[in-house]
Design a protein around this motif. Structure first.
Motif, PDB file in Angstrom:
ATOM      1  N   LEU A 206       1.177  -1.419   0.093  1.00  0.00           N
ATOM      2  CA  LEU A 206      -0.033   0.013   0.273  1.00  0.00           C
ATOM      3  C   LEU A 206       1.099   1.412  -0.071  1.00  0.00           C
ATOM      4  CD1 LEU A 206      -2.582   1.343   0.453  1.00  0.00           C
ATOM      5  CD2 LEU A 206      -2.613   0.867   3.390  1.00  0.00           C
ATOM      6  N   LEU A 207       1.781   1.403   0.822  1.00  0.00           N
ATOM      7  CA  LEU A 207       2.732   2.119   0.548  1.00  0.00           C
ATOM      8  C   LEU A 207       3.373   2.194  -0.084  1.00  0.00           C
ATOM      9  CD1 LEU A 207       4.197   1.936   4.687  1.00  0.00           C
ATOM     10  CD2 LEU A 207       2.482   4.317   3.784  1.00  0.00           C
ATOM     11  N   SER A 208       3.925   1.493  -0.904  1.00  0.00           N
ATOM     12  CA  SER A 208       4.638   1.785  -2.256  1.00  0.00           C
ATOM     13  C   SER A 208       3.690   2.428  -2.730  1.00  0.00           C
ATOM     14  CB  SER A 208       4.737   0.369  -2.746  1.00  0.00           C
ATOM     15  OG  SER A 208       6.357   0.173  -3.753  1.00  0.00           O
ATOM     16  N   LYS A 209       3.086   1.965  -3.557  1.00  0.00           N
ATOM     17  CA  LYS A 209       2.008   2.226  -4.474  1.00  0.00           C
ATOM     18  C   LYS A 209       1.857   3.577  -4.212  1.00  0.00           C
ATOM     19  CE  LYS A 209       0.173  -1.799  -5.545  1.00  0.00           C
ATOM     20  NZ  LYS A 209       0.396  -1.898  -7.559  1.00  0.00           N
ATOM     21  N   ALA A 210       0.818   4.105  -2.742  1.00  0.00           N
ATOM     22  CA  ALA A 210       0.893   5.583  -3.099  1.00  0.00           C
ATOM     23  C   ALA A 210       2.454   6.836  -2.507  1.00  0.00           C
ATOM     24  CB  ALA A 210       0.272   5.672  -1.692  1.00  0.00           C
ATOM     25  N   GLY A 211       3.159   5.944  -2.575  1.00  0.00           N
ATOM     26  CA  GLY A 211       4.104   7.188  -2.695  1.00  0.00           C
ATOM     27  C   GLY A 211       4.428   7.987  -1.513  1.00  0.00           C
ATOM     28  N   ARG A 212       3.340   8.192  -1.050  1.00  0.00           N
ATOM     29  CA  ARG A 212       3.560  10.121  -0.141  1.00  0.00           C
ATOM     30  C   ARG A 212       3.268   9.454   1.222  1.00  0.00           C
ATOM     31  NH1 ARG A 212      -2.807   9.634   0.535  1.00  0.00           N
ATOM     32  NH2 ARG A 212      -3.210   8.460  -0.067  1.00  0.00           N
ATOM     33  N   LEU A 213       3.606  10.538   1.967  1.00  0.00           N
ATOM     34  CA  LEU A 213       2.989   9.930   3.573  1.00  0.00           C
ATOM     35  C   LEU A 213       1.493   9.493   3.956  1.00  0.00           C
ATOM     36  CD1 LEU A 213       5.276  13.155   5.091  1.00  0.00           C
ATOM     37  CD2 LEU A 213       5.800  10.370   5.622  1.00  0.00           C
ATOM     38  N   MET A 214       1.469   8.533   4.878  1.00  0.00           N
ATOM     39  CA  MET A 214      -0.054   7.986   5.062  1.00  0.00           C
ATOM     40  C   MET A 214      -0.576   7.763   6.779  1.00  0.00           C
ATOM     41  SD  MET A 214      -1.065   5.265   2.391  1.00  0.00           S
ATOM     42  CE  MET A 214      -2.841   5.573   2.902  1.00  0.00           C
ATOM     43  N   GLU A 215      -0.595   8.362   6.891  1.00  0.00           N
ATOM     44  CA  GLU A 215      -0.955   8.014   8.931  1.00  0.00           C
ATOM     45  C   GLU A 215      -1.476   6.242   9.243  1.00  0.00           C
ATOM     46  OE1 GLU A 215      -3.189   8.059  12.643  1.00  0.00           O
ATOM     47  OE2 GLU A 215      -4.112   7.848  10.934  1.00  0.00           O
ATOM     48  N   THR A 216      -1.320   6.127   9.857  1.00  0.00           N
ATOM     49  CA  THR A 216      -1.609   5.150  10.675  1.00  0.00           C
ATOM     50  C   THR A 216      -2.794   4.389  10.567  1.00  0.00           C
ATOM     51  OG1 THR A 216       0.061   5.537  12.489  1.00  0.00           O
ATOM     52  CG2 THR A 216      -1.054   3.434  12.820  1.00  0.00           C
ATOM     53  N   GLU A 217      -3.966   5.627  10.855  1.00  0.00           N
ATOM     54  CA  GLU A 217      -5.472   4.704  11.288  1.00  0.00           C
ATOM     55  C   GLU A 217      -6.049   4.403   9.800  1.00  0.00           C
ATOM     56  OE1 GLU A 217      -9.536   6.319  13.032  1.00  0.00           O
ATOM     57  OE2 GLU A 217      -8.144   7.187  13.741  1.00  0.00           O
ATOM     58  N   LYS A 218      -4.940   5.723   8.929  1.00  0.00           N
ATOM     59  CA  LYS A 218      -5.699   4.790   7.180  1.00  0.00           C
ATOM     60  C   LYS A 218      -5.112   3.752   6.482  1.00  0.00           C
ATOM     61  CE  LYS A 218      -6.041   7.361   3.057  1.00  0.00           C
ATOM     62  NZ  LYS A 218      -6.191   9.258   2.181  1.00  0.00           N
ATOM     63  N   ILE A 219      -4.241   3.397   7.191  1.00  0.00           N
ATOM     64  CA  ILE A 219      -2.572   2.464   6.597  1.00  0.00           C
ATOM     65  C   ILE A 219      -3.633   0.997   7.166  1.00  0.00           C
ATOM     66  CG2 ILE A 219      -0.598   0.922   6.891  1.00  0.00           C
ATOM     67  CD1 ILE A 219       0.125   3.834   7.433  1.00  0.00           C
ATOM     68  N   SER A 220      -4.439   1.322   8.362  1.00  0.00           N
ATOM     69  CA  SER A 220      -5.213  -0.194   9.158  1.00  0.00           C
ATOM     70  C   SER A 220      -6.392  -0.139   8.191  1.00  0.00           C
ATOM     71  CB  SER A 220      -5.004   0.103  10.573  1.00  0.00           C
ATOM     72  OG  SER A 220      -6.583  -0.550  11.623  1.00  0.00           O
ATOM     73  N   ASP A 221      -7.036   0.827   8.056  1.00  0.00           N
ATOM     74  CA  ASP A 221      -8.644   0.870   7.080  1.00  0.00           C
ATOM     75  C   ASP A 221      -8.224  -0.045   5.456  1.00  0.00           C
ATOM     76  OD1 ASP A 221      -9.856   1.076   9.498  1.00  0.00           O
ATOM     77  OD2 ASP A 221      -9.984   3.676   8.305  1.00  0.00           O
ATOM     78  N   SER A 222      -7.196   0.524   5.251  1.00  0.00           N
ATOM     79  CA  SER A 222      -6.744   0.056   4.123  1.00  0.00           C
ATOM     80  C   SER A 222      -6.722  -1.027   3.877  1.00  0.00           C
ATOM     81  CB  SER A 222      -5.593   1.339   2.915  1.00  0.00           C
ATOM     82  OG  SER A 222      -6.453   2.868   3.281  1.00  0.00           O
ATOM     83  N   THR A 223      -5.868  -2.004   4.507  1.00  0.00           N
ATOM     84  CA  THR A 223      -5.265  -3.020   4.260  1.00  0.00           C
ATOM     85  C   THR A 223      -5.988  -4.168   4.867  1.00  0.00           C
ATOM     86  OG1 THR A 223      -3.894  -2.664   6.590  1.00  0.00           O
ATOM     87  CG2 THR A 223      -3.001  -2.582   3.938  1.00  0.00           C
ATOM     88  N   PHE A 224      -7.256  -3.913   5.564  1.00  0.00           N
ATOM     89  CA  PHE A 224      -7.640  -4.542   7.262  1.00  0.00           C
ATOM     90  C   PHE A 224      -7.395  -4.695   8.007  1.00  0.00           C
ATOM     91  CE2 PHE A 224     -10.115  -4.541   2.828  1.00  0.00           C
ATOM     92  CZ  PHE A 224     -11.041  -3.524   2.968  1.00  0.00           C
ATOM     93  N   VAL A 225      -6.262  -4.414   8.309  1.00  0.00           N
ATOM     94  CA  VAL A 225      -5.181  -5.257   9.104  1.00  0.00           C
ATOM     95  C   VAL A 225      -5.805  -4.434  10.962  1.00  0.00           C
ATOM     96  CG1 VAL A 225      -2.911  -5.577  10.311  1.00  0.00           C
ATOM     97  CG2 VAL A 225      -3.727  -5.628   7.887  1.00  0.00           C
TER      98      VAL A 225
END
Length: 513
Positions: A379-398
């Motif tokens: 997810l972070l590799s494709k985004a190529g930008r800063l992401m917040e922890t909660e958004k990462i959790s929601d986007s990856t279903f972790v």
């Protein structure tokens, strides 16, 4: 500057091939940069004779490049010419790839060419006459066959003229106050300047007829020391006894280009299909002669007629029609250029390499940290930008708690970068933002690959040392326990060397392609 484990691997390779004294000199030059003979003697504690002999070996094996440069005046003495020596790290690592080079030569040109090529790899630099004489001794064949085989190697660009032994670098231009003048074009690094000064003209790199010239002309071709210049004896006249024939060496760039194309084709075959790989192979075959250097980012524009003609020549390509080829070109993401009735396509080679690099790192994350970490990294590799922890959790279903643990582990191992942000609102909050610095990460992954390659080399050496007694036995004496030990050593060594070759494919992907 080479990575820490890259340096250790290079030193081990030189030690294994040419001994501990040569590895001392090589390590000194890689770690400290360009050095004079006096500096090498001081830092390695070798005597003058040993230092000179080591430099001779390393230069002859294309692992060190000498050059002369003007040293500034000190203590009232006039400026003087000084010979400096520079380690060629990549050329040292290339020695791991000899089996790959042998395979390419054998498949394309046959056994006779392979015999000559193997001799050149072993000796580093040879004249045509030496190579042909060596071939005749090994094969018991006529020198004419050897000369024809060598000509095939030249025509395939597998060999090239050696660089000048000690090119002269002009000192930087200074102003009236003695300060270096600034220019609009940034000056290349020293190593690039040295290699450019030493390289033969492109028109002369593969000029075979040169060896038929007189010795005097041959000598003028292989040296860049200007008439009227006098070399200082106290710098070590390493090439005083050099032969006057034109010397040849392996053209590593050509082999790396072919291996790069092979890696691109393999990636497309696995990600799209075999037909797309055939079309890409045809495009690379058509464009290889026009590529400007090893790392050409794109192919030239090729007409669809030329691509189709090349596709149907390949195994598996005869059944494809124009529309199928055009569809596959679209799947490959080729750029299109239409001029009237003509239709041309260009492939982005750099993009394929980058996708292969990303896939390699993602595979490493999956193996080391598991599928949840793989999803987060991807997810972070494709985004190529800063992401917040909660958004990462929601986007990856972790789960958020697991996401935080994974992010910190990846950050601790330098796979991610973190930025701590505090908001100055009425309700003060802390945020941790995450991203990937791909350039820095690739350097780290490459260093880990060098570490793994070094471990494999050390294990291979250890296995050989453990089995040295049975290795020396003649075949008719290999019976019972001795035969069991020999078979075990042979099997283990074959597996380790196969792993090393696979690992080297990944090293080339990150460092050379």
């Amino acid at each position: 500057m080479a990575s820490p484990y890259g340096i250790q691997l290079a030193v081990h390779i030189i030690s294994a091939f040419y001994g501990d004294l040569c590895s001392k000199v090589c390590e000194c030059l890689i770690r400290r940069g360009t050095q004079s003979l006096a500096q090498i003697i001081r830092f390695t504690d070798l005597n003058r004779e040993n230092a000179i002999n080591c430099l001779r070996v390393l230069i002859h094996q294309n692992c060190v490049q000498a050059f002369t440069i003007q040293q500034d005046a000190v203590f009232g003495e006039p400026p003087r010419m000084v010979t400096q020596y520079m380690a060629l790290f990549d050329n040292v690592i290339h020695k791991l790839r000899a089996p790959k080079f042998y395979e390419i030569v054998s498949e394309e040109l046959g056994k006779d060419c392979l015999v000559i090529f193997q001799g050149l790899v072993q000796h580093g630099r040879l004249s045509v006459n030496d190579m042909i004489a060596g071939y005749a001794d090994i094969e018991g064949s006529s020198e004419n066959v050897g000369r024809e085989s060598f000509t095939k190697l030249v025509n395939a660009r597998f060999v090239e003229h050696c660089p000048a032994p000690d090119p002269h670098l002009e000192p930087p231009v200074v102003d009236e106050k003695g300060k270096k003048k600034k220019t609009q074009v940034e000056e290349p690094p020293l190593d690039q300047r040295v290699l450019a000064a030493a390289a033969p003209m492109e028109s002369m790199r593969f000029f075979l007829e040169m060896d038929d010239h007189s010795e005097e002309k041959g000598n003028e071709t292989t040296t860049s020391v200007r008439s009227g210049q006098k070399r200082k004896q106290d710098e070590g006249e390493l090439d005083a006894d050099k032969k006057k024939e034109v010397l040849w060496r392996v053209n590593v760039e050509e082999f790396l280009r072919r291996l790069r194309h092979k890696a691109c084709i393999a990636h497309v075959k696995s990600k799209i299909n075999e037909e797309a790989a055939i079309v890409l192979s045809a495009m690379l075959e058509l464009s290889k002669q026009s590529e400007s250097g090893l790392k050409a980012e794109k192919s030239e524009y090729l007409s669809i007629n030329a691509i189709y003609d090349e596709v149907i020549k390949k195994e598996g390509g005869l059944g494809m029609d124009f529309e199928r080829v055009r569809s596959l070109l679209d799947q490959l993401g080729c750029e299109t250029l239409s001029t009237g009735m003509d239709e041309s396509y260009c492939i982005d080679i750099k993009e394929i390499i980058e996708l292969s690099q990303n896939e390699e790192v993602e595979s490493l994350v999956m193996r080391r940290y598991g599928p949840e970490a793989y999803r987060i990294y991807r997810l972070l590799s494709k985004a190529g930008r800063l992401m917040e922890t909660e958004k990462i959790s929601d986007s990856t279903f972790v789960e958020k708690k697991a996401t935080i643990a994974i992010l910190y582990k990846l950050w601790k191992d330098d796979f991610l970068q973190m930025e701590h942000v505090k908001t100055s609102t009425a309700k003060q909050s802390d945020f941790r933002l995450w991203t990937i610095n791909k350039e820095q990460l690739q350097k780290q992954v490459l260093n880990e690959m060098y570490h793994a390659a070094l471990n494999l080399k050390l294990r291979i050496a250890h296995e050989k040392d453990q089995a040295k007694e049975v290795i020396k036995l003649p075949k008719d004496k290999l019976v019972g326990e001795s035969n069991t030990k020999y078979v075990r050593w042979a099997n283990v060594t074959r597996i380790l060397e196969s792993c090393l070759m696979d690992l080297d494919d990944a090293i080339m992907l990150f460092h050379h392609f």
